[in-house]
Write a protein that holds these residues in place. Structure first.
Motif, PDB file in Angstrom:
ATOM      1  N   ASP A   1       0.833  -1.187   0.082  1.00 12.57           N
ATOM      2  CA  ASP A   1       0.112   0.003  -0.102  1.00 12.57           C
ATOM      3  C   ASP A   1       0.781   1.314  -0.109  1.00 12.57           C
ATOM      4  O   ASP A   1       0.497   2.594   0.246  1.00 12.57           O
ATOM      5  CB  ASP A   1      -1.013  -0.068   1.215  1.00 12.57           C
ATOM      6  N   ARG A   2       2.097   1.224  -0.201  1.00 15.75           N
ATOM      7  CA  ARG A   2       2.865   2.252  -0.429  1.00 15.75           C
ATOM      8  C   ARG A   2       4.105   1.878  -1.195  1.00 15.75           C
ATOM      9  O   ARG A   2       4.701   0.605  -1.351  1.00 15.75           O
ATOM     10  CB  ARG A   2       3.479   2.801   0.849  1.00 15.75           C
TER      11      ARG A   2
ATOM     12  N   ALA B   1      10.226  -5.251  -2.465  1.00 14.31           N
ATOM     13  CA  ALA B   1      10.007  -6.709  -2.549  1.00 14.31           C
ATOM     14  C   ALA B   1       9.241  -6.907  -1.142  1.00 14.31           C
ATOM     15  O   ALA B   1       9.375  -6.582  -0.342  1.00 14.31           O
ATOM     16  CB  ALA B   1      11.330  -7.421  -2.546  1.00 14.31           C
ATOM     17  N   ALA B   2       8.338  -7.913  -1.491  1.00 13.89           N
ATOM     18  CA  ALA B   2       7.475  -8.304  -0.130  1.00 13.89           C
ATOM     19  C   ALA B   2       8.367  -8.743   0.997  1.00 13.89           C
ATOM     20  O   ALA B   2       7.821  -8.747   2.167  1.00 13.89           O
ATOM     21  CB  ALA B   2       6.431  -9.697  -0.730  1.00 13.89           C
ATOM     22  N   ALA B   3       9.322  -9.499   0.806  1.00 10.48           N
ATOM     23  CA  ALA B   3      10.042  -9.936   1.859  1.00 10.48           C
ATOM     24  C   ALA B   3      10.957  -9.095   2.608  1.00 10.48           C
ATOM     25  O   ALA B   3      11.510  -9.090   3.605  1.00 10.48           O
ATOM     26  CB  ALA B   3      10.954 -11.129   1.360  1.00 10.48           C
TER      27      ALA B   3
ATOM     28  N   SER C   1       3.003  -6.750  -4.656  1.00 12.46           N
ATOM     29  CA  SER C   1       4.604  -5.993  -4.378  1.00 12.46           C
ATOM     30  C   SER C   1       5.294  -6.302  -5.560  1.00 12.46           C
ATOM     31  O   SER C   1       6.249  -5.640  -5.812  1.00 12.46           O
ATOM     32  CB  SER C   1       5.131  -6.619  -3.240  1.00 12.46           C
ATOM     33  N   ASP C   2       5.247  -7.373  -6.295  1.00 13.52           N
ATOM     34  CA  ASP C   2       6.283  -7.584  -7.511  1.00 13.52           C
ATOM     35  C   ASP C   2       6.067  -6.516  -8.723  1.00 13.52           C
ATOM     36  O   ASP C   2       6.952  -6.029  -9.254  1.00 13.52           O
ATOM     37  CB  ASP C   2       6.194  -9.067  -8.128  1.00 13.52           C
TER      38      ASP C   2
ATOM     39  N   TYR D   1       8.095  -1.344 -10.926  1.00 10.98           N
ATOM     40  CA  TYR D   1       7.786   0.018 -11.430  1.00 10.98           C
ATOM     41  C   TYR D   1       8.804   0.959 -10.725  1.00 10.98           C
ATOM     42  O   TYR D   1       9.663   1.710 -11.351  1.00 10.98           O
ATOM     43  CB  TYR D   1       6.504   0.435 -10.657  1.00 10.98           C
ATOM     44  N   ALA D   2       9.326   0.502  -9.408  1.00 11.87           N
ATOM     45  CA  ALA D   2      10.415   1.128  -8.684  1.00 11.87           C
ATOM     46  C   ALA D   2      11.632   1.107  -9.436  1.00 11.87           C
ATOM     47  O   ALA D   2      12.459   1.950  -9.205  1.00 11.87           O
ATOM     48  CB  ALA D   2      10.320   0.893  -7.204  1.00 11.87           C
TER      49      ALA D   2
END
Length: 295
Positions: free
Chosen positions: A127-128, A226-228, A183-184, A189-190
């Motif tokens: 969410d960010r 990344a999610a982790a 998240s991926d 995008y980042a």
């Protein structure tokens, strides 16, 4: 005997309050705990519903550091925890700091607070967006500010509003509120933004971590999406030589920065800043500010 304190009806043993954690400033553990209690409203707002990882430094920044995501042994039964996917084959539990008593229990362990970009109810749905601007010597926060201003305009062109905080170390973190997104996709995008920043500011910005490229450049670290991965939470005290804090800053302060010291804030600075500005990162936790990830 350790003093027993009651916090919101919970009995806590707060230990070694006179212990000097930061010899450079003489700051004691009790002063760090007082800081956490006095800024709990802002701290807890950014920790809420996010699985917390701890960087523990019980003997101060000069002692041993160890990073843990797992629920520490001896965690009180009333501290909330959440099941968090750790890999395809197993889950694990992590702490959620949802109230003042839990915050003070954790602060007594002497920790930095680190969180992912997603909430416990929606793992791996960010969410960010976060971009960690990390200067390689002799670059400093001053160069980070130049890169941050470019990224602010670039994000704005895509309909995203960037907010900034110091890392509490040498760099800056830029954050933008998003509608929950895998998240991926946010990571991809980042990374594109980091590559664009390097192309636009080739003498200053860098999208790769390679050490040989780092001197004098600002690494635009996109990996923390990344999610982790986790990022130092807003208002957390850092395990640095002095009790610096990861502090929200205004864009006026970033534009005016001419020396690294302009963006260094200690625990004693945060209360007055909250009184003056309120929580500058409040929009990150306002769902009405969230925007879709640009496609």
């Amino acid at each position: 005997m350790s003093p027993i304190t009651e916090v919101e009806g919970r009995r806590l043993s707060l230990t070694h309050l006179d212990k000097v954690l930061y010899p450079a400033t003489g700051t004691t553990k009790g002063e760090v705990l007082h800081y956490c209690a006095s800024t709990a409203g802002a701290l807890l707002a950014h920790l809420h519903d996010r699985p917390v990882s701890f960087l523990r430094y019980p003997d101060g920044p000069g002692g041993q550091h160890f990073f843990t995501k797992n629920v520490p042994p001896g965690t009180p039964s009333w501290v909330h925890t959440a099941e968090v996917p750790r890999s395809r084959t197993r889950d694990a539990r992590q702490v959620l700091l949802q109230d003042l008593a839990s915050l003070m229990w954790a602060a007594n362990l002497v920790v930095e607070f680190h969180t992912p970009q997603w909430q416990a109810g929606a793992p791996a749905r960010a969410d960010r967006l976060v971009l960690d601007l990390d200067p390689g010597e002799p670059a400093t926060a001053v160069e980070c500010c130049t890169v941050a201003l470019w990224l602010r305009e670039r994000l704005s062109a895509d309909g995203l509003t960037a907010y900034a905080k110091t890392s509490g170390s040498k760099g800056l973190h830029l954050l933008a509120p998003l509608e929950p997104t895998p998240s991926d996709e946010v990571s991809a995008y980042a990374k594109r933004l980091a590559v664009e920043a390097e192309a636009a500011l080739p003498e200053l910005a860098l999208h790769r971590m390679k050490r040989a490229l780092r001197p004098g450049k600002v690494f635009v670290d996109h990996s923390q999406n990344a999610a982790a991965k986790t990022t130092a939470a807003p208002y957390t005290v850092r395990a640095r030589a002095e009790p610096t804090v990861s502090t929200p800053v205004t864009w006026d302060e970033i534009e005016a920065c001419t020396a690294p010291a302009d963006l260094v804030f200690m625990i004693d600075d945060i209360g007055p800043r909250l009184q003056r500005y309120g929580d500058l990162l409040g929009p990150l936790i306002n769902p009405n500010r969230a925007r879709p990830l640009p496609r």
